[in-house]
Design a protein around this motif. Structure first.
Motif, PDB file in Angstrom:
ATOM      1  N   ALA A 140       8.551  -6.196   1.054  1.00 28.92           N
ATOM      2  CA  ALA A 140       7.298  -6.952   0.988  1.00 28.92           C
ATOM      3  C   ALA A 140       7.457  -8.253   1.758  1.00 28.92           C
ATOM      4  O   ALA A 140       8.557  -8.784   1.854  1.00 28.92           O
ATOM      5  CB  ALA A 140       6.958  -7.243  -0.461  1.00 28.92           C
ATOM      6  N   TRP A 195      -1.817 -15.275   6.140  1.00 26.31           N
ATOM      7  CA  TRP A 195      -3.065 -15.869   5.630  1.00 26.31           C
ATOM      8  C   TRP A 195      -3.661 -16.857   6.639  1.00 26.31           C
ATOM      9  O   TRP A 195      -4.877 -16.932   6.799  1.00 26.31           O
ATOM     10  CB  TRP A 195      -2.813 -16.595   4.297  1.00 26.31           C
ATOM     11  N   GLN A 221      -1.516  -2.491   6.248  1.00 26.03           N
ATOM     12  CA  GLN A 221      -2.286  -2.265   5.018  1.00 26.03           C
ATOM     13  C   GLN A 221      -3.088  -3.520   4.633  1.00 26.03           C
ATOM     14  O   GLN A 221      -4.217  -3.428   4.168  1.00 26.03           O
ATOM     15  CB  GLN A 221      -1.298  -1.891   3.901  1.00 26.03           C
ATOM     16  N   TRP A 222      -2.495  -4.687   4.857  1.00 22.28           N
ATOM     17  CA  TRP A 222      -3.163  -5.941   4.529  1.00 22.28           C
ATOM     18  C   TRP A 222      -4.331  -6.199   5.486  1.00 22.28           C
ATOM     19  O   TRP A 222      -5.356  -6.751   5.087  1.00 22.28           O
ATOM     20  CB  TRP A 222      -2.172  -7.118   4.605  1.00 22.28           C
ATOM     21  N   LYS A 227      -6.205  -3.937   6.824  1.00 24.42           N
ATOM     22  CA  LYS A 227      -7.320  -3.107   6.308  1.00 24.42           C
ATOM     23  C   LYS A 227      -7.942  -3.779   5.078  1.00 24.42           C
ATOM     24  O   LYS A 227      -9.158  -3.874   4.945  1.00 24.42           O
ATOM     25  CB  LYS A 227      -6.792  -1.717   5.915  1.00 24.42           C
ATOM     26  N   PHE A 251      -7.863  -6.977   4.093  1.00 23.15           N
ATOM     27  CA  PHE A 251      -8.582  -8.228   4.346  1.00 23.15           C
ATOM     28  C   PHE A 251      -9.895  -7.983   5.085  1.00 23.15           C
ATOM     29  O   PHE A 251     -10.876  -8.700   4.887  1.00 23.15           O
ATOM     30  CB  PHE A 251      -7.701  -9.210   5.128  1.00 23.15           C
ATOM     31  N   THR A 308       4.801  -6.623  -5.570  1.00 24.16           N
ATOM     32  CA  THR A 308       5.272  -7.564  -4.541  1.00 24.16           C
ATOM     33  C   THR A 308       4.565  -7.373  -3.196  1.00 24.16           C
ATOM     34  O   THR A 308       4.544  -8.298  -2.395  1.00 24.16           O
ATOM     35  CB  THR A 308       6.790  -7.415  -4.318  1.00 24.16           C
ATOM     36  N   HIS A 309       3.980  -6.191  -2.941  1.00 24.81           N
ATOM     37  CA  HIS A 309       3.274  -5.989  -1.676  1.00 24.81           C
ATOM     38  C   HIS A 309       1.819  -6.435  -1.757  1.00 24.81           C
ATOM     39  O   HIS A 309       1.007  -6.113  -0.892  1.00 24.81           O
ATOM     40  CB  HIS A 309       3.326  -4.509  -1.259  1.00 24.81           C
ATOM     41  N   CYS A 310       1.496  -7.145  -2.806  1.00 24.73           N
ATOM     42  CA  CYS A 310       0.113  -7.556  -3.065  1.00 24.73           C
ATOM     43  C   CYS A 310      -0.350  -8.572  -2.020  1.00 24.73           C
ATOM     44  O   CYS A 310       0.343  -9.570  -1.792  1.00 24.73           O
ATOM     45  CB  CYS A 310       0.094  -8.166  -4.469  1.00 24.73           C
ATOM     46  N   PRO A 311      -1.494  -8.336  -1.366  1.00 21.09           N
ATOM     47  CA  PRO A 311      -1.888  -9.191  -0.248  1.00 21.09           C
ATOM     48  C   PRO A 311      -2.245 -10.636  -0.627  1.00 21.09           C
ATOM     49  O   PRO A 311      -1.793 -11.561   0.013  1.00 21.09           O
ATOM     50  CB  PRO A 311      -3.104  -8.488   0.342  1.00 21.09           C
ATOM     51  N   ASP A 312      -3.078 -10.829  -1.620  1.00 20.18           N
ATOM     52  CA  ASP A 312      -3.485 -12.214  -1.885  1.00 20.18           C
ATOM     53  C   ASP A 312      -3.609 -12.575  -3.361  1.00 20.18           C
ATOM     54  O   ASP A 312      -3.206 -13.659  -3.774  1.00 20.18           O
ATOM     55  CB  ASP A 312      -4.804 -12.543  -1.165  1.00 20.18           C
ATOM     56  N   PRO A 343      -4.416   5.005  -1.436  1.00 17.92           N
ATOM     57  CA  PRO A 343      -3.836   5.975  -0.486  1.00 17.92           C
ATOM     58  C   PRO A 343      -2.789   5.316   0.416  1.00 17.92           C
ATOM     59  O   PRO A 343      -2.911   4.147   0.763  1.00 17.92           O
ATOM     60  CB  PRO A 343      -5.045   6.435   0.326  1.00 17.92           C
ATOM     61  N   LYS A 344      -1.760   6.106   0.779  1.00 19.50           N
ATOM     62  CA  LYS A 344      -0.711   5.581   1.649  1.00 19.50           C
ATOM     63  C   LYS A 344      -1.149   5.675   3.111  1.00 19.50           C
ATOM     64  O   LYS A 344      -1.791   6.660   3.496  1.00 19.50           O
ATOM     65  CB  LYS A 344       0.576   6.397   1.444  1.00 19.50           C
ATOM     66  N   ASP A 345      -0.788   4.654   3.882  1.00 18.04           N
ATOM     67  CA  ASP A 345      -1.082   4.753   5.323  1.00 18.04           C
ATOM     68  C   ASP A 345       0.137   5.341   6.042  1.00 18.04           C
ATOM     69  O   ASP A 345       1.101   5.776   5.408  1.00 18.04           O
ATOM     70  CB  ASP A 345      -1.502   3.395   5.892  1.00 18.04           C
ATOM     71  N   GLU A 346       0.087   5.325   7.398  1.00 16.62           N
ATOM     72  CA  GLU A 346       1.149   5.989   8.165  1.00 16.62           C
ATOM     73  C   GLU A 346       2.538   5.356   7.945  1.00 16.62           C
ATOM     74  O   GLU A 346       3.557   6.013   8.062  1.00 16.62           O
ATOM     75  CB  GLU A 346       0.794   6.050   9.669  1.00 16.62           C
ATOM     76  N   ASP A 347       2.556   4.030   7.556  1.00 16.28           N
ATOM     77  CA  ASP A 347       3.851   3.382   7.262  1.00 16.28           C
ATOM     78  C   ASP A 347       4.323   3.682   5.840  1.00 16.28           C
ATOM     79  O   ASP A 347       5.373   3.176   5.425  1.00 16.28           O
ATOM     80  CB  ASP A 347       3.742   1.855   7.373  1.00 16.28           C
ATOM     81  N   ASP A 366       2.757   2.512   3.405  1.00 14.28           N
ATOM     82  CA  ASP A 366       2.350   1.313   2.676  1.00 14.28           C
ATOM     83  C   ASP A 366       1.064   1.593   1.891  1.00 14.28           C
ATOM     84  O   ASP A 366       0.238   2.400   2.333  1.00 14.28           O
ATOM     85  CB  ASP A 366       2.102   0.187   3.688  1.00 14.28           C
ATOM     86  N   TYR A 367       0.938   0.973   0.762  1.00 21.23           N
ATOM     87  CA  TYR A 367      -0.280   1.150  -0.034  1.00 21.23           C
ATOM     88  C   TYR A 367      -0.531  -0.077  -0.894  1.00 21.23           C
ATOM     89  O   TYR A 367       0.359  -0.904  -1.100  1.00 21.23           O
ATOM     90  CB  TYR A 367      -0.189   2.403  -0.912  1.00 21.23           C
ATOM     91  N   ILE A 368      -1.748  -0.191  -1.369  1.00 22.10           N
ATOM     92  CA  ILE A 368      -2.138  -1.314  -2.218  1.00 22.10           C
ATOM     93  C   ILE A 368      -2.449  -0.775  -3.600  1.00 22.10           C
ATOM     94  O   ILE A 368      -3.093   0.266  -3.735  1.00 22.10           O
ATOM     95  CB  ILE A 368      -3.336  -2.055  -1.589  1.00 22.10           C
TER      96      ILE A 368
END
Lengths: 80, 275
Positions: free
Chosen positions: A3, A13, A47-48, A50, A52, B142-146, B224-228, B230-232
């Motif tokens: 991460a 950001w 992924q971020w 997408k 955002f 931990t992969h949480c965007p914001d 859903p997982k992307d090509e890497d 990665d997912y949210i």
């Protein structure tokens, strides 16, 4: 894939905020903000990006609802 | 009004006082006789006058003063008694309400159960290990965007603000992952470094993590997982306050500011009574 750490999050950001400011200033013309878009995609995980992008649409929609109010779409007319 | 004063005065202390002074006692008797002889209708004004006269005929100020003092004393005793009774009843009621509140909290379907997870140093921790300290609990990944970093920053600021007040007990911040697939001990160790120094990250097997989440009615759903790959993860973003008895006390949503949360916890700590 690890991460992003605190510095990487902040960089992402900041790039996002600059892109959003550019889009706000240029009436959402993506063509005039391509540099910022590239920077944003370079600094944030895909992924971020997408997430955002969807988030901005949501925030804009929310703002529209709050300023202009909600107008329901015209549904099929009830048979009378 | 004057009549009432006379009556009260005589009742309260005048009687005894009068008996001690022989000439007044005589007068008192004599007047009483006079009173009995009167027709019933004008009794009150007449009595008023009599009292007034008897006071006026005794010009030694000490008697009036003593009467005032006795009256004050009686009023104070009576008022104080009333206040004491009120205070007692009020306290009883508060304690009863508090007991009821705790009984309700013990039945609440949130925060029950005893999670058992690994912390970010690899040590096994259960909910029982945190009994005796105030806990602020947040679920995220931990992969949480914001949202997660924002909320964890807020949570850290709240804990720092409470740390400043030496009269308050320390708060233990906890972070439980909702993404055990990616958030192992090492990932959590990297992640918690960015926040409050006391923040403990917790993870475990998917089963253990799910169990801990279920205790707090936490919803978590990986997207859903992307090509890497990665997912949210979409998840509940509440901050939970847990009392030193391990009971769920309060929760704070994203709309609550750092100041509001700090104030709320401070109030919970001040009104807290140990079970």
């Amino acid at each position: 894939m690890a991460a992003p750490n605190s510095a990487e999050r902040k960089a992402c950001w900041d790039a996002r905020d600059q892109l959003w400011k550019c889009l706000d200033d240029s009436d959402d013309k993506a063509a005039s903000c391509q540099n910022f878009q590239r920077e944003f995609e370079a600094k944030c995980p895909a992924q971020w990006v997408k997430y955002f992008t969807k988030r901005r649409d949501f925030l804009k929609y929310k703002e529209k609802l709050q300023t202009e109010g909600f107008t329901p779409a015209e549904g099929p007319r009830q048979p009378s | 009004m004057l009549g009432l004063r006379c009556i009260v005065g005589d009742l309260c202390g005048g009687g005894r006082l009068l008996r001690r002074l022989p000439h007044v006692q005589q007068k008192w008797r004599c007047e009483s006789v006079q009173l009995y002889g009167l027709p019933p209708a004008p009794r009150l004004p007449r009595q008023t006058q009599v009292c007034f006269l008897s006071q006026g005929q005794n010009p030694t100020g000490s008697r009036a003063k003593m009467k005032l003092r006795t009256r004050l004393l009686v009023t104070l005793l009576f008022g104080g008694g009333l206040l004491a009774v009120w205070w007692f009843v009020h306290r009883e009621k508060q304690q009863k309400l508090h007991r009821q509140r705790i009984e309700q909290l013990q039945k609440v379907a949130v925060g029950q159960g005893d999670f058992s997870l690994l912390d970010h140093t690899g040590r096994r921790r259960t909910k029982r290990d945190f009994l005796g300290s105030w806990v602020l609990l947040y679920f995220g990944f931990t992969h949480c965007p914001d949202i997660c970093p924002d909320e964890l920053d807020k949570l850290s600021a709240v804990v720092l603000a409470l740390d400043q007040d030496a009269s308050l007990p320390p708060v233990q911040p906890l972070f439980i992952t909702v993404d055990p697939e990616r958030d192992n001990v090492a990932a959590l160790a990297r992640y918690v470094k960015d926040f409050h120094p006391r923040l403990i990250g917790l993870t475990g097997t998917p089963e253990e993590v799910k169990h801990a989440g279920r205790d707090y009615r936490v919803y978590a759903n990986p997207g859903p997982k992307d090509e890497d790959g990665d997912y949210i993860v979409d998840h509940t973003i509440l901050i939970y306050l847990v009392s030193p008895d391990g009971l769920f006390l309060d929760y704070y949503n994203r709309m609550k500011t750092q100041e509001q949360i700090t104030e709320s916890i401070r109030n919970h700590m001040k009104t807290y009574v140990r079970l």
